[in-house]
Design a protein around this motif. Structure first.
Motif, PDB file in Angstrom:
ATOM      1  N   THR A  31       0.822  -1.218   0.000  1.00 27.90           N
ATOM      2  CA  THR A  31       0.000   0.000   0.000  1.00 27.90           C
ATOM      3  C   THR A  31       0.853   1.263   0.000  1.00 27.90           C
ATOM      4  N   THR A  34       2.096   1.438  -3.993  1.00 30.64           N
ATOM      5  CA  THR A  34       1.088   1.800  -4.999  1.00 30.64           C
ATOM      6  C   THR A  34       0.683   3.267  -4.831  1.00 30.64           C
ATOM      7  N   HIS A  36      -2.182   4.604  -5.277  1.00 29.90           N
ATOM      8  CA  HIS A  36      -3.522   4.761  -4.697  1.00 29.90           C
ATOM      9  C   HIS A  36      -3.563   4.081  -3.326  1.00 29.90           C
ATOM     10  N   GLU A  38      -5.275   1.612  -1.166  1.00 24.18           N
ATOM     11  CA  GLU A  38      -6.230   0.505  -1.226  1.00 24.18           C
ATOM     12  C   GLU A  38      -7.172   0.491  -0.032  1.00 24.18           C
ATOM     13  N   ALA A  49     -10.959  -1.601  -6.493  1.00 19.90           N
ATOM     14  CA  ALA A  49      -9.864  -1.652  -5.526  1.00 19.90           C
ATOM     15  C   ALA A  49      -9.932  -2.933  -4.697  1.00 19.90           C
ATOM     16  N   ARG A  96       1.247  -2.190 -14.438  1.00 19.92           N
ATOM     17  CA  ARG A  96       1.237  -0.735 -14.619  1.00 19.92           C
ATOM     18  C   ARG A  96       1.927  -0.315 -15.923  1.00 19.92           C
ATOM     19  N   SER A 103      -3.599   3.053 -11.521  1.00 24.68           N
ATOM     20  CA  SER A 103      -4.067   3.580 -10.235  1.00 24.68           C
ATOM     21  C   SER A 103      -5.254   4.515 -10.419  1.00 24.68           C
ATOM     22  N   GLU A 107      -8.875   3.955  -8.826  1.00 22.39           N
ATOM     23  CA  GLU A 107      -9.504   5.008  -8.024  1.00 22.39           C
ATOM     24  C   GLU A 107     -10.876   5.391  -8.579  1.00 22.39           C
TER      25      GLU A 107
END
Length: 134
Positions: A31, A34, A36, A38, A49, A96, A103, A107
């Protein structure tokens, strides 16, 4: 007979606690890596997510289970757990590369992005677990 069965209790607890610690540590690191958050997105009822994060959790836990079965020591178990975490992080970055706005899509609750990341993480975990049979 009961006492014989309980002789394995201490090793069980040690492997379980180290496994759980590996999982919690991996989730924390994941977390942070990344872009974003989660935890926040899952709490806000974001299925993309939750799917991605759930797939990643299972994808990490599968090789942890395999490492526990095949480890020759607690240190060996921890080392292979760390390797499993690295492989999951590599998977995130590879997905990615394929999907540069990953991300942002997660989101914005793009279910296909979450499913793809979760599936890739799960596939990585299955392969990782299978390769940890030595």
């Amino acid at each position: 007979m009961i006492l014989e069965s309980l002789q394995g209790f201490i090793p069980f607890i040690l492997y379980f606690l180290i496994g759980y610690l590996l999982i919690l540590t991996f989730l924390y690191v994941y977390t942070k890596v990344t872009p974003h958050c989660e935890w926040k997105l899952v709490k806000e009822d974001n299925p993309a997510a939750a799917t991605a994060f759930g797939g990643t959790l299972i994808g990490f836990t599968l090789p942890i289970a395999s490492a526990a079965v095949n480890a020759v020591s607690l240190v060996d178990f921890a080392i292979w757990g760390i390797i499993a975490g690295v492989m999951q992080l590599v998977t995130f970055f590879l997905v990615r590369l394929y999907m540069p706005k990953l991300s942002e899509k997660i989101e914005n609750n793009h279910i296909s992005a979450g499913l793809f990341l979760g599936g890739a993480s799960l596939a990585t975990g299955i392969l990782n677990a299978a390769c940890m049979t030595y």
